[in-house]
Design a protein around this motif. Sequence first.
Motif, PDB file in Angstrom:
ATOM      1  N   ALA A  54     -35.178  41.021 -32.229  1.00 39.00           N
ATOM      2  CA  ALA A  54     -34.382  39.810 -32.474  1.00 39.00           C
ATOM      3  C   ALA A  54     -34.513  38.795 -31.332  1.00 39.00           C
ATOM      4  N   GLY A  55     -35.029  39.248 -30.188  1.00 37.84           N
ATOM      5  CA  GLY A  55     -35.176  38.339 -29.053  1.00 37.84           C
ATOM      6  C   GLY A  55     -34.073  38.492 -28.023  1.00 37.84           C
ATOM      7  N   LYS A  56     -33.326  39.595 -28.109  1.00 32.96           N
ATOM      8  CA  LYS A  56     -32.218  39.850 -27.172  1.00 32.96           C
ATOM      9  C   LYS A  56     -32.689  39.836 -25.730  1.00 32.96           C
ATOM     10  N   GLY A  57     -33.824  40.535 -25.484  1.00 35.25           N
ATOM     11  CA  GLY A  57     -34.332  40.665 -24.110  1.00 35.25           C
ATOM     12  C   GLY A  57     -34.579  39.296 -23.499  1.00 35.25           C
ATOM     13  N   THR A  58     -35.409  38.505 -24.171  1.00 34.11           N
ATOM     14  CA  THR A  58     -35.776  37.184 -23.659  1.00 34.11           C
ATOM     15  C   THR A  58     -34.551  36.291 -23.469  1.00 34.11           C
TER      16      THR A  58
END
Length: 194
Positions: free
Chosen positions: A11-15
């Motif tokens: 989902a793009g949580k890290g970035t």
Amino acid sequence: MQIVFIGPPGAGKGTQSVRLAEYLGVPHLSTGEMLRGACRQKSEIGIKATEAMESGQLVSDDLVEEIVFSRLEKPDCESGCILDGFPRTVPQAEALDHWLAKRGQLLSGALELRVSKELLVERLSSRGREDDDQGTVLERLRQYDKLTHPLLDYYGNRQVLQVIEGSGTQDEVFSRVQGVVAEMNSSSSEQAEK
Ligand code: AMP
């Protein structure tokens, strides 16, 4: 500010959570990274966590809580932090609330990055991390639906959930994140004035 990011793998949580931590000047705590570090070092927690991580299962609540709360105790987290990948189950969320309450703190917000299944699969198949082979990815998505998805109701009921559309470029998503955090800040200062 204590903010948690929720979203399925891909989902793009890290970035987005790294960018938000830099923007707010607070530490970024990723339980996935901490656990991968523990596995590499072959620490006791790492040895116990390896099997679950390799098969796409969640690591047990007590191991993750041990690693995350000992990190949260460090002085650099005093003015807040961004939690990426924790909590991932309702018992972990309850443990976090309990931990914060004991210190007279409240969670500032839970940000859900919402992305369609099609986009997730597309992103995950181009990412190439060691636990990203197809079977593991599917298992991680199943674990998300079963164990992490209920967190959305948990935080929804506490009125701290903010849903952010996760499609589009990283910059587009980040400007949505900034918008939501600005609103959270203004409503918490209004509450403080009351
Ligand atoms: P992530 O980098 O956040 O995708 O996490 C990678 C893996 O670490 C997950 O698939 C889980 O096996 C484990 N993990 C990370 N955070 C947690 C958590 N809060 N609870 C249980 N397992 C976790």
